[in-house]
Structure formats: C-alpha cells, structure tokens
Design a protein around this motif. Structure first.
Motif, PDB file in Angstrom:
ATOM      1  N   GLU A 109       0.811  -1.220   0.000  1.00 20.03           N
ATOM      2  CA  GLU A 109       0.000   0.000   0.000  1.00 20.03           C
ATOM      3  C   GLU A 109       0.844   1.270   0.000  1.00 20.03           C
ATOM      4  OE1 GLU A 109      -3.459  -2.288   2.629  1.00 20.03           O
ATOM      5  OE2 GLU A 109      -2.224  -0.709   3.538  1.00 20.03           O
ATOM      6  N   GLY A 110       2.176   1.088  -0.002  1.00 27.16           N
ATOM      7  CA  GLY A 110       3.060   2.248  -0.091  1.00 27.16           C
ATOM      8  C   GLY A 110       3.899   2.529   1.127  1.00 27.16           C
ATOM      9  N   ALA A 111       3.766   1.756   2.189  1.00 22.58           N
ATOM     10  CA  ALA A 111       4.563   1.994   3.391  1.00 22.58           C
ATOM     11  C   ALA A 111       6.003   1.541   3.165  1.00 22.58           C
ATOM     12  CB  ALA A 111       3.965   1.255   4.584  1.00 22.58           C
ATOM     13  N   ARG A 112       6.914   2.186   3.884  1.00 24.50           N
ATOM     14  CA  ARG A 112       8.315   1.760   3.904  1.00 24.50           C
ATOM     15  C   ARG A 112       8.584   1.173   5.284  1.00 24.50           C
ATOM     16  NH1 ARG A 112      12.722   3.205   0.633  1.00 24.50           N
ATOM     17  NH2 ARG A 112      11.506   4.894  -0.303  1.00 24.50           N
ATOM     18  N   VAL A 113       8.828  -0.137   5.341  1.00 29.45           N
ATOM     19  CA  VAL A 113       8.978  -0.850   6.610  1.00 29.45           C
ATOM     20  C   VAL A 113      10.406  -1.349   6.742  1.00 29.45           C
ATOM     21  CG1 VAL A 113       8.105  -2.691   8.076  1.00 29.45           C
ATOM     22  CG2 VAL A 113       6.556  -1.578   6.451  1.00 29.45           C
ATOM     23  N   LEU A 114      11.008  -1.091   7.902  1.00 29.32           N
ATOM     24  CA  LEU A 114      12.391  -1.494   8.178  1.00 29.32           C
ATOM     25  C   LEU A 114      12.436  -2.138   9.560  1.00 29.32           C
ATOM     26  CD1 LEU A 114      13.896   1.858   6.951  1.00 29.32           C
ATOM     27  CD2 LEU A 114      14.052  -0.325   5.749  1.00 29.32           C
ATOM     28  N   ASN A 115      13.041  -3.276   9.660  1.00 26.42           N
ATOM     29  CA  ASN A 115      13.529  -4.159   8.627  1.00 26.42           C
ATOM     30  C   ASN A 115      12.370  -4.718   7.804  1.00 26.42           C
ATOM     31  OD1 ASN A 115      16.362  -4.082   9.059  1.00 26.42           O
ATOM     32  ND2 ASN A 115      16.196  -5.542  10.738  1.00 26.42           N
ATOM     33  N   SER A 116      12.679  -5.113   6.565  1.00 24.87           N
ATOM     34  CA  SER A 116      11.656  -5.639   5.677  1.00 24.87           C
ATOM     35  C   SER A 116      10.914  -6.807   6.316  1.00 24.87           C
ATOM     36  CB  SER A 116      12.308  -6.114   4.375  1.00 24.87           C
ATOM     37  OG  SER A 116      11.527  -7.092   3.736  1.00 24.87           O
ATOM     38  N   PRO A 117       9.580  -6.784   6.317  1.00 25.77           N
ATOM     39  CA  PRO A 117       8.833  -7.889   6.946  1.00 25.77           C
ATOM     40  C   PRO A 117       9.098  -9.233   6.281  1.00 25.77           C
ATOM     41  CG  PRO A 117       7.346  -6.362   5.815  1.00 25.77           C
ATOM     42  CD  PRO A 117       8.677  -5.701   5.865  1.00 25.77           C
ATOM     43  N   ARG A 118       9.268  -9.242   4.981  1.00 28.32           N
ATOM     44  CA  ARG A 118       9.585 -10.524   4.331  1.00 28.32           C
ATOM     45  C   ARG A 118      10.953 -11.018   4.780  1.00 28.32           C
ATOM     46  NH1 ARG A 118       8.595 -12.449  -1.790  1.00 28.32           N
ATOM     47  NH2 ARG A 118       6.523 -11.957  -1.020  1.00 28.32           N
ATOM     48  N   ALA A 119      11.902 -10.100   4.872  1.00 26.15           N
ATOM     49  CA  ALA A 119      13.242 -10.493   5.321  1.00 26.15           C
ATOM     50  C   ALA A 119      13.210 -10.981   6.766  1.00 26.15           C
ATOM     51  CB  ALA A 119      14.209  -9.325   5.166  1.00 26.15           C
ATOM     52  N   LEU A 120      12.369 -10.390   7.596  1.00 27.55           N
ATOM     53  CA  LEU A 120      12.226 -10.876   8.970  1.00 27.55           C
ATOM     54  C   LEU A 120      11.751 -12.326   8.984  1.00 27.55           C
ATOM     55  CD1 LEU A 120      10.572  -7.802  10.746  1.00 27.55           C
ATOM     56  CD2 LEU A 120      12.935  -8.580  10.957  1.00 27.55           C
ATOM     57  N   ARG A 121      10.792 -12.641   8.122  1.00 33.27           N
ATOM     58  CA  ARG A 121      10.288 -14.017   8.059  1.00 33.27           C
ATOM     59  C   ARG A 121      11.335 -14.969   7.499  1.00 33.27           C
ATOM     60  NH1 ARG A 121       5.764 -11.718   5.744  1.00 33.27           N
ATOM     61  NH2 ARG A 121       6.216 -12.674   3.723  1.00 33.27           N
ATOM     62  N   ASP A 122      12.102 -14.504   6.525  1.00 35.45           N
ATOM     63  CA  ASP A 122      13.038 -15.375   5.825  1.00 35.45           C
ATOM     64  C   ASP A 122      14.334 -15.612   6.581  1.00 35.45           C
ATOM     65  OD1 ASP A 122      11.247 -15.615   3.756  1.00 35.45           O
ATOM     66  OD2 ASP A 122      12.301 -14.257   2.387  1.00 35.45           O
ATOM     67  N   HIS A 123      14.557 -14.881   7.674  1.00 34.75           N
ATOM     68  CA  HIS A 123      15.840 -14.986   8.377  1.00 34.75           C
ATOM     69  C   HIS A 123      15.633 -15.202   9.871  1.00 34.75           C
ATOM     70  CE1 HIS A 123      16.700 -12.828   4.622  1.00 34.75           C
ATOM     71  NE2 HIS A 123      17.854 -13.455   4.661  1.00 34.75           N
ATOM     72  N   PRO A 124      15.053 -16.356  10.250  1.00 36.26           N
ATOM     73  CA  PRO A 124      14.947 -16.658  11.682  1.00 36.26           C
ATOM     74  C   PRO A 124      16.328 -16.652  12.309  1.00 36.26           C
ATOM     75  CG  PRO A 124      14.575 -18.632  10.358  1.00 36.26           C
ATOM     76  CD  PRO A 124      14.612 -17.490   9.405  1.00 36.26           C
ATOM     77  N   GLU A 125      16.429 -16.124  13.504  1.00 34.48           N
ATOM     78  CA  GLU A 125      17.724 -15.710  14.031  1.00 34.48           C
ATOM     79  C   GLU A 125      18.688 -16.860  14.288  1.00 34.48           C
ATOM     80  OE1 GLU A 125      16.600 -12.959  17.145  1.00 34.48           O
ATOM     81  OE2 GLU A 125      16.244 -11.438  15.612  1.00 34.48           O
ATOM     82  N   LYS A 126      18.173 -18.021  14.623  1.00 34.48           N
ATOM     83  CA  LYS A 126      19.058 -19.176  14.782  1.00 34.48           C
ATOM     84  C   LYS A 126      19.423 -19.774  13.425  1.00 34.48           C
ATOM     85  CE  LYS A 126      18.728 -19.405  19.408  1.00 34.48           C
ATOM     86  NZ  LYS A 126      17.834 -18.273  19.660  1.00 34.48           N
ATOM     87  N   LEU A 127      18.418 -19.923  12.550  1.00 35.22           N
ATOM     88  CA  LEU A 127      18.629 -20.661  11.300  1.00 35.22           C
ATOM     89  C   LEU A 127      19.256 -19.834  10.186  1.00 35.22           C
ATOM     90  CD1 LEU A 127      15.334 -22.756  11.165  1.00 35.22           C
ATOM     91  CD2 LEU A 127      17.609 -23.489  11.890  1.00 35.22           C
ATOM     92  N   ALA A 128      19.269 -18.515  10.314  1.00 34.83           N
ATOM     93  CA  ALA A 128      19.834 -17.677   9.249  1.00 34.83           C
ATOM     94  C   ALA A 128      21.311 -17.967   9.022  1.00 34.83           C
ATOM     95  CB  ALA A 128      19.629 -16.200   9.578  1.00 34.83           C
ATOM     96  N   ILE A 129      21.992 -18.515  10.037  1.00 31.43           N
ATOM     97  CA  ILE A 129      23.414 -18.790   9.877  1.00 31.43           C
ATOM     98  C   ILE A 129      23.679 -19.914   8.873  1.00 31.43           C
ATOM     99  CG2 ILE A 129      23.922 -17.998  12.211  1.00 31.43           C
ATOM    100  CD1 ILE A 129      24.292 -20.958  13.010  1.00 31.43           C
ATOM    101  N   LEU A 130      22.661 -20.734   8.576  1.00 31.43           N
ATOM    102  CA  LEU A 130      22.885 -21.877   7.700  1.00 31.43           C
ATOM    103  C   LEU A 130      23.292 -21.437   6.297  1.00 31.43           C
ATOM    104  CD1 LEU A 130      19.907 -24.233   8.683  1.00 31.43           C
ATOM    105  CD2 LEU A 130      22.070 -23.797   9.870  1.00 31.43           C
ATOM    106  N   GLU A 131      22.951 -20.216   5.925  1.00 28.33           N
ATOM    107  CA  GLU A 131      23.321 -19.701   4.603  1.00 28.33           C
ATOM    108  C   GLU A 131      24.816 -19.400   4.515  1.00 28.33           C
ATOM    109  OE1 GLU A 131      21.940 -16.149   1.497  1.00 28.33           O
ATOM    110  OE2 GLU A 131      20.973 -16.347   3.460  1.00 28.33           O
ATOM    111  N   PHE A 132      25.489 -19.363   5.668  1.00 26.77           N
ATOM    112  CA  PHE A 132      26.890 -18.952   5.705  1.00 26.77           C
ATOM    113  C   PHE A 132      27.744 -19.995   6.425  1.00 26.77           C
ATOM    114  CE2 PHE A 132      24.119 -15.223   5.766  1.00 26.77           C
ATOM    115  CZ  PHE A 132      24.544 -14.566   4.608  1.00 26.77           C
ATOM    116  N   PRO A 133      27.795 -21.241   5.893  1.00 28.66           N
ATOM    117  CA  PRO A 133      28.509 -22.311   6.601  1.00 28.66           C
ATOM    118  C   PRO A 133      30.000 -22.030   6.760  1.00 28.66           C
ATOM    119  CG  PRO A 133      27.941 -22.988   4.360  1.00 28.66           C
ATOM    120  CD  PRO A 133      27.210 -21.716   4.617  1.00 28.66           C
ATOM    121  N   GLN A 134      30.557 -21.176   5.896  1.00 25.62           N
ATOM    122  CA  GLN A 134      31.983 -20.868   5.985  1.00 25.62           C
ATOM    123  C   GLN A 134      32.328 -20.053   7.231  1.00 25.62           C
ATOM    124  OE1 GLN A 134      29.717 -19.485   4.050  1.00 25.62           O
ATOM    125  NE2 GLN A 134      30.381 -17.570   3.076  1.00 25.62           N
ATOM    126  N   PHE A 135      31.321 -19.500   7.881  1.00 24.56           N
ATOM    127  CA  PHE A 135      31.578 -18.646   9.037  1.00 24.56           C
ATOM    128  C   PHE A 135      31.079 -19.243  10.357  1.00 24.56           C
ATOM    129  CE2 PHE A 135      31.001 -15.232   5.649  1.00 24.56           C
ATOM    130  CZ  PHE A 135      32.361 -15.075   5.449  1.00 24.56           C
TER     131      PHE A 135
END
Length: 319
Positions: A109-135
């Motif tokens: 509808e035109g709002a600017r939301v930070l952090n992005s709500p989709r990104a919040l859903r896509d990056h659960p705080e424990k599991l987001a690390i799985l994208e970066f196994p090198q670290f």
C-alpha cells in the motif's frame, strides 16, 4: 519525517539501555515526529489500508522515569508514515509472524517498513546462519535424538538450544561425560516433535559472545562482547553477562562485511551478528540491541549512524 515504531509497550522500556529508545531520542533531536504502537494494534479491513489503531504521537521529556508524554492518539495508516520501524522484541511466535504479513500488506500500500517484513520471516535468528557455513562452527539442526547423540560423540562438548529462544533462554551445555544428554534432548525436542540446534561448544565464549552491529550492510567499528559471569556459560545480558565494548578485529570486520553484502540488499537495514571467536552463532534481525552500551563505553554515536542510514533509506527511490 514521521516515524512509527512498532514495539513493546513504552511503559516497560528500560531507557538507560534500550536501543529503540536510543533511536527515538536521536530521531527526536533531528526534529522527526515519533509515533508508537504495539503489534496488537495493527489491523486491516477490506476497502481500507493497514492501520495502527490508537497509535500514540509521543514527545520525549528527558526524564529517566517519566520519559515520554502522549501528544495525540489516533488511527495511523502505515503508508502515511515516512517509515515504519518494526522493533517488537522476540519471541518470533505466531503473532509476530502474522504481524509481518500485515506489514508486508502495508508495503504493498506504499509503506516503507524497516527491517523488511519478508526479510524478517526469511531470516529466523538461529537458522539464518545456515546460509553462511563458511563462518560457523560445527552445527546440527534436527529433532532426531540419535543424531544428537552422534553429534555429541563426535564433538564431546556441545551446546543445545531451542530455535525460538531469546536472551539465552533454554541453552544447555553437555560435556564429554554426556551427563543428562538424554533428558536435555527430550526437554528441548519434546520427544521428537520439535527441532533444536546443536553446536560444538566454543571455549572462546570466556572472552565474550560478541555482538557486531551492521547498519546498511556495514559494521560499526566496535563490538559489544557479552562476557559470561561466574559459572554461567551464557554471555547474554539478559542472564547477567557483562557487556564490554571492544574494537572490531580484522576477522570480525571481514565476516560482517561478507554477510552484510548479502543481507542488506534484502531489506535488512539493521543486523546484529553474534560471534564467538571467529564463528557466527546467530544473525539477529528482529530487534537487535547494543546501541547504548557501545556509545557509553566508546563515545561512538551508534544511534546517529543508524538515523543517517534510516534517512538515506527513506530518501532512496523505491524499486
């Protein structure tokens, strides 16, 4: 700008350390208008737009206790604000999940939301690390008790934690003797019904669980090392960890920039990386903290840096 903060009740803020308060204080100092609501106040109805019902326009008093006054109360359409800052503290439960969908509708509808709500859903705080196994260190995500036993047999000293925990809640350490491993596993995985995370114990925790703050993909120059106290294995401030600001190491900076380059373009303006030694253990995106402790100990104005980035994000063309 008119800024809407979606947060916990203002009445429970601990202003001497609260990061959302630090954001508000800096925004107010620049003349921006502050609005606040709770997650429960978000609503949508056909024929209308996502609204914060009974949002409060607040001003800051400068008093440590009675720190705000309410100037007005009204239903505020999110798209009418310059920016909406989602600062509701974890846990990331069903209601939080539903709120991200309302916020995403507000974006349409035109709002600017930070952090992005989709990104919040896509990056659960424990599991987001799985994208970066090198670290990250040796890590297992499972609900299988046998797999947890095998992981312990391989690494001997391990940490088990629930995926929806916060502030160090529900974290267990099991040493080489395996004492209580079965009982702890049953408690966390609820006899195979719930997924848990298991990680190799990192002895560098005695030097601190470092919180690295990324703003628009770039780390600030100081980290907040949360150092466990006494016999505690957790450095979280919520369980008594001592926060000590330290200069960012070269390795910290390299890790943070590599992760920030991936995540910032997804709409994650503000990220808190948790790092033990050289291993990332969590990627916090819901409501990261640490502004005031770092500023108080180093003089580095974290809230100013954040507000600069926020103003720049609002000024950028959408696309």
């Amino acid at each position: 700008m008119e800024l809407l903060f979606v947060a916990d009740p203002l009445e429970v803020f601990k202003t001497y350390k609260d990061t959302t308060f630090a954001m508000m204080r800096e925004a107010a100092a620049r003349g921006h208008v502050l609005w606040a609501c709770e997650q429960r106040q978000l609503a949508w109805q056909r024929g209308a737009r996502v609204t914060a019902r009974g949002a409060r326009r607040v001003s800051l008093t400068g008093d440590a206790d009675d720190w705000f006054t309410v100037e007005a109360t009204r239903d505020l359409v999110l798209a009418d604000a310059s920016a909406v800052l989602m600062r509701k503290d974890p846990p990331f439960d069903s209601e939080y999940f539903y709120a991200t969908h309302l916020l995403e509708q507000a974006e349409r509808e035109g709002a600017r939301v930070l952090n992005s709500p989709r990104a919040l859903r896509d990056h659960p705080e424990k599991l987001a690390i799985l994208e970066f196994p090198q670290f990250i260190g040796p890590t297992l995500v499972t609900r299988d008790a046998a797999a947890i036993r095998d992981f312990h047999a391989e690494h001997q000293d391990i940490i088990l934690k629930p995926l929806d925990g916060m502030g160090g809640m529900g974290i267990f350490r099991v040493g080489p003797d395996g004492l209580n491993l079965g009982s702890i596993t049953e408690t966390l995985n609820q006899h195979g019904r719930t997924t848990v995370m298991v990680q190799k114990y990192l002895p560098e925790i005695v030097q601190g669980d470092k919180r690295i703050i990324l703003i628009d993909g770039e780390p600030i120059p100081h980290t907040l090392a949360r150092i466990p106290q006494g016999s505690e294995i957790r450095g979280n401030m919520a369980v008594g960890g001592k926060g000590v600001a330290q200069p960012l190491s070269d390795t910290d900076r390299d890790i943070a920039r590599a992760i920030g380059a991936v995540l910032a373009p997804r709409g994650l303006l503000f990220i808190g990386l948790d790092v033990i030694g050289d291993c990332v253990t969590e990627i916090n995106v819901t409501s990261p903290t640490g502004f005031q402790e770092i500023t108080q100990q180093t003089g580095y104005a974290v809230a100013q840096r954040f507000t600069d980035a926020l103003e720049a994000a609002v000024a950028r063309p959408r696309g």
